[in-house]
Write a protein that holds these residues in place. Sequence first.
Motif, PDB file in Angstrom:
ATOM      1  N   LEU A   1      -7.241  -4.810   2.849  1.00 55.08           N
ATOM      2  CA  LEU A   1      -6.428  -3.790   3.496  1.00 55.08           C
ATOM      3  C   LEU A   1      -7.169  -2.497   3.793  1.00 55.08           C
ATOM      4  O   LEU A   1      -6.679  -1.669   4.562  1.00 55.08           O
ATOM      5  CB  LEU A   1      -5.195  -3.493   2.638  1.00 55.08           C
ATOM      6  CG  LEU A   1      -4.211  -4.650   2.468  1.00 55.08           C
ATOM      7  CD1 LEU A   1      -3.020  -4.206   1.625  1.00 55.08           C
ATOM      8  CD2 LEU A   1      -3.737  -5.180   3.822  1.00 55.08           C
TER       9      LEU A   1
ATOM     10  N   CYS B   1      -2.407   0.069   9.425  1.00 56.69           N
ATOM     11  CA  CYS B   1      -0.959   0.207   9.272  1.00 56.69           C
ATOM     12  C   CYS B   1      -0.594   0.811   7.915  1.00 56.69           C
ATOM     13  O   CYS B   1      -1.367   0.739   6.956  1.00 56.69           O
ATOM     14  CB  CYS B   1      -0.287  -1.148   9.452  1.00 56.69           C
ATOM     15  SG  CYS B   1      -0.621  -2.295   8.115  1.00 56.69           S
TER      16      CYS B   1
ATOM     17  N   LEU C   1      -2.148 -11.566   9.557  1.00 51.78           N
ATOM     18  CA  LEU C   1      -2.821 -10.458  10.236  1.00 51.78           C
ATOM     19  C   LEU C   1      -3.524 -10.900  11.510  1.00 51.78           C
ATOM     20  O   LEU C   1      -3.482 -10.207  12.532  1.00 51.78           O
ATOM     21  CB  LEU C   1      -3.836  -9.814   9.289  1.00 51.78           C
ATOM     22  CG  LEU C   1      -3.275  -9.083   8.071  1.00 51.78           C
ATOM     23  CD1 LEU C   1      -4.395  -8.792   7.076  1.00 51.78           C
ATOM     24  CD2 LEU C   1      -2.596  -7.796   8.493  1.00 51.78           C
TER      25      LEU C   1
ATOM     26  N   THR D   1      -7.385  -1.955   7.345  1.00 52.22           N
ATOM     27  CA  THR D   1      -6.144  -2.079   8.107  1.00 52.22           C
ATOM     28  C   THR D   1      -5.531  -0.707   8.333  1.00 52.22           C
ATOM     29  O   THR D   1      -5.397   0.085   7.391  1.00 52.22           O
ATOM     30  CB  THR D   1      -5.138  -2.978   7.349  1.00 52.22           C
ATOM     31  OG1 THR D   1      -5.746  -4.250   7.116  1.00 52.22           O
ATOM     32  CG2 THR D   1      -3.866  -3.177   8.157  1.00 52.22           C
TER      33      THR D   1
END
Length: 249
Positions: free
Chosen positions: A95, A100, A69, A98
């Motif tokens: 995550l 995405c 990452l 994050t």
Amino acid sequence: MTRPPRVLVIAGSDSSGGAGIQADIKTITMLGGYAMTAITAITAQNTLGVQAVEVLSPELVVAQAKSCLDDIGVDAVKIGMLGSPEIAHAVANLLEGTACPVVFDPVMVATSGSVLADDATIAAFERLMRLAALTTPNVTELAALGGVEGLETRGIAFLAKGGDAPGAVVVDRLYRPGRATMEWTAPRIDTRHTHGTGCTTASAIAAGLGAGHDLVAAVEQARDFVRAALVAAPGYGAGHGPLGHQAVR
């Protein structure tokens, strides 16, 4: 030159190459993506079953993911076998910040019938399902998570895969909050070489999302890829053999 979409896979290793990280890498590569990995567990397994499992520490799993990452970057994440509730929570912590898309394959039981997640790990899946763009349970996993109604009440998107249900026709259903259910049907491909179908499906969807496809298009691409790989299976092993990822064009 267009750069390939970057897909980070957080999952276990399959020594026989049919499922897990190995199947993920093959799938993402064949679909034009760039695969990176954070290995959660090392398994000794083949087409007959899982003979041994060594789960890595949550710290090492997160360190692997952060290395990817922080430097390469990521366009999509695929989560497979986690191995412990501590790893599940550590991955969720990582995550949650994050942006995405994340595809979560809630691996609990291998094709051979070997159990790969205990009750505490399954309970920890709740956080991952909430942050995922899509969760991809098979029939057994769907039942363990409360069935269609149980997942619908959580307000998450999920693909209820029908490959391990009985019958001559395979039915896959996509559920999305506030949207009509989508359904795909296809004749069952008569083969015992189905090891890694779940891993392959989730990775193919992640590759599609990473490339900018919408969810429906990514699912359709994944279904086509898996069916072609089933037809192209090389016939290895005495049990549930691997797919023919490399033969799909």
